[in-house]
Design an enzyme around this catalytic site. Structure first.
Site, mmCIF file in Angstrom:
data_model
loop_
_atom_site.group_PDB
_atom_site.id
_atom_site.type_symbol
_atom_site.label_atom_id
_atom_site.label_comp_id
_atom_site.label_asym_id
_atom_site.label_seq_id
_atom_site.Cartn_x
_atom_site.Cartn_y
_atom_site.Cartn_z
ATOM 1 N N HIS A 75 0.856 -1.189 0.000
ATOM 2 C CA HIS A 75 0.000 0.000 0.000
ATOM 3 C C HIS A 75 0.890 1.236 0.000
ATOM 4 C CE1 HIS A 75 -3.836 -1.959 1.893
ATOM 5 N NE2 HIS A 75 -3.404 -2.590 0.834
ATOM 6 N N TYR A 204 -8.760 5.048 8.000
ATOM 7 C CA TYR A 204 -8.868 5.392 9.423
ATOM 8 C C TYR A 204 -9.922 6.481 9.523
ATOM 9 C CZ TYR A 204 -4.370 3.114 10.549
ATOM 10 O OH TYR A 204 -3.349 2.224 10.740
ATOM 11 N N PRO A 296 -2.813 0.042 19.059
ATOM 12 C CA PRO A 296 -2.672 -0.451 17.679
ATOM 13 C C PRO A 296 -2.878 0.600 16.585
ATOM 14 C CG PRO A 296 -4.752 -1.180 18.640
ATOM 15 C CD PRO A 296 -3.986 -0.520 19.733
ATOM 16 N N LYS A 300 2.328 -0.166 15.032
ATOM 17 C CA LYS A 300 3.777 -0.207 15.291
ATOM 18 C C LYS A 300 4.253 -1.435 16.073
ATOM 19 C CE LYS A 300 5.064 3.301 13.182
ATOM 20 N NZ LYS A 300 5.150 2.663 11.901
ATOM 21 N N TYR A 388 4.556 6.497 9.794
ATOM 22 C CA TYR A 388 3.734 5.319 9.502
ATOM 23 C C TYR A 388 4.533 4.258 8.726
ATOM 24 C CZ TYR A 388 -0.658 2.818 8.713
ATOM 25 O OH TYR A 388 -1.652 1.870 8.710
HETATM 26 C C1 PHB Z 1 -4.858 -4.595 10.939
HETATM 27 O O1 PHB Z 1 -5.026 -4.780 9.719
HETATM 28 O O2 PHB Z 1 -5.020 -5.497 11.753
HETATM 29 C C2 PHB Z 1 -4.465 -3.246 11.415
HETATM 30 C C3 PHB Z 1 -4.223 -2.247 10.508
HETATM 31 C C4 PHB Z 1 -3.850 -0.975 10.951
HETATM 32 C C5 PHB Z 1 -3.748 -0.742 12.299
HETATM 33 C C6 PHB Z 1 -3.977 -1.752 13.209
HETATM 34 C C7 PHB Z 1 -4.342 -3.004 12.777
HETATM 35 O O3 PHB Z 1 -3.410 0.503 12.720
#
Ligand code: PHB
Ligand code: APR
Length: 394
Positions: A75, A204, A296, A300, A388
């Protein structure tokens, strides 16, 4: 009692312990990995799924990147959604070519177990009563039972890769360890669904009803999360409550929303920040979740663990090859610095995107202003992007 000896005893066969074992193998250093769960449990545990550029590069360099190359989803950007709009942040362009790859942590673990088994070096699952001794002496030991047989493993060093609830960190005298902790007043309810991703990249979202995240695992499987209460009872969330809530929080004015599918897994993830300093005591080195936990939101956790074992593997190699102890001596300081950097980023992402319990509408308005600034400033987007995708391992 069976007595054995190795150079490095590794407690825990999560991504940290397994990758460390593989790095040591490539440097010609003996190790024994001791894990208290079964192999099936370790592989099937559903965890995170975002690999930083540095983690992807490491997996490739050490020869465990073939399936990641084929099945990982690269991505180059990410979406941030609020007020009914999705805004794209082109991380690759902003960071000079770095990106993230979506590949489940359990796939990483599977690949590393295969690599370990191929080396023929010991990897013990289902070990009982694991305990570490003499960690401040010359000859530390790990004691455990395998199929009712007592084992004493003597070594030069112990790597505590046994996660947040492991036994290594608590073996360090309390007075020698400083811990910092922050609990968040919310949790994530996460699902895996048999549904094709309706977005090519993660979304997000901050919504008045709370945070939601759209993620994926493959072209057929999506992974979604909803902010929920810390004491949320998963039984109160039947599938026909989850989908409408996800759609309400994620849907944007252009008609985008996640595609529904059968839910194959559900769970609640607590949100915590935790740091233990230093990451070394005598001949015990902590790595990964044993030393730190991040919420989460910044994705990280796994990547910090990989950066730790890369540092530890290189430091042990220099020690055994050249008698050079500088890497081991600076292991903790370098790790603590990276950890706090990740803590700051994860805390920032978390506080920008979650609805707090505050009844004061000031907070929500401030969050919207923060998001508005983020998506309209190249400097702000670059800051998000470079954190990120992750900085070089050092
Ligand atoms: C996930 O795909 O499990 C995932 C993706 C982004 C995050 C946390 C978990 O910030
Ligand atoms: N003895 C042996 N093994 C143990 C013990 C013990 N007493 N206690 C825990 N373990 C094992 C766990 O069963 C687990 O398999 O240690 C392993 C730790 O693995 P993880 O928790 O996955 O931690 P780590 O390898 O540091 O991975 C980093 O990144 O995405 C995040 O939190 C997520 O697990 C992830 C982490």
């Amino acid at each position: 009692m069976r007595q054995t000896r190795t150079q490095v005893a590794i407690v825990g066969a999560g991504p940290a312990g397994l990758m460390l074992g593989h790095l040591l193998h490539l440097h010609g250093i003996d190790s024994v990995i001791v894990e208290n769960r079964t192999q099936e449990y370790v592989i099937e545990r559903v965890r995170a799924g975002v690999l930083e550029q540095g983690t992807v590069d490491l997996m490739r360099e050490v020869g465990v990147g073939d399936r990641l190359e084929r099945e990982g989803l690269r991505h180059s950007g990410v979406y941030i959604a609020f007020n009914g709009q999705r805004h794209h942040i082109d991380m690759e362009e902003l960071t000079g070519g770095r990106a993230i790859t979506v590949y489940g942590q359990n796939e990483v673990v599977k690949d590393l177990i295969d690599a370990r088994v191929a080396t023929g070096r010991p990897l013990h699952f289902d070990a009982r009563g694991v305990a570490v001794h003499d960690i401040d002496g010359e000859r530390p030991r790990v004691m455990f039972r395998l199929a009712e047989e007592e084992q004493e493993l003597t070594c030069d060093f112990i790597a505590g890769c046994d996660g947040f609830h492991g036994i290594c960190r608590p073996a360090i005298p309390l007075a020698q360890l400083q811990t910092y902790e922050r609990e968040y007043p919310f949790a994530w309810l996460g699902i895996l669904a048999n549904a094709p991703p309706s977005s090519d990249e993660l979304v997000y979202s901050l919504h008045e009803r709370g945070f939601a995240l759209f993620s994926m695992r493959s072209p057929r499987v999506t992974r979604l999360y909803l902010q929920c209460a810390t004491d949320e009872d998963i039984d109160n969330w039947p599938d026909d409550r989850i989908w409408p809530e996800l759609k309400t929080r994620l849907r944007t004015a252009d008609g985008w929303e996640p595609i529904e599918g059968s839910i194959t897994q559900k769970g609640i993830t607590p949100m915590r920040s935790f740091v233990a300093e230093p990451m070394r005591y005598g001949r015990l080195f902590l790595a990964g979740d044993a030393a730190h936990i991040v919420p989460p939101t910044g994705a990280k956790g796994l990547n910090l663990a990989m950066a730790d074992v890369w540092r530890l593997g290189s430091a042990l190699a220099a020690h055994y090859r050249d008698g050079d102890g500088r890497g081991l001596d600076t292991y903790s300081d370098r790790g603590v610095r990276r950890t706090w950097r990740a803590q700051r980023f994860s805390w920032w992402m978390t506080s920008m995107l979650h609805r707090s319990d505050s009844t004061n509408p000031f907070d929500h308005r401030r969050q919207i202003a923060e998001l508005d600034y983020l998506i309209s400033s190249r400097a702000a987007m670059t800051s998000l992007a470079e954190n990120y995708v992750g900085t070089q391992f050092d």
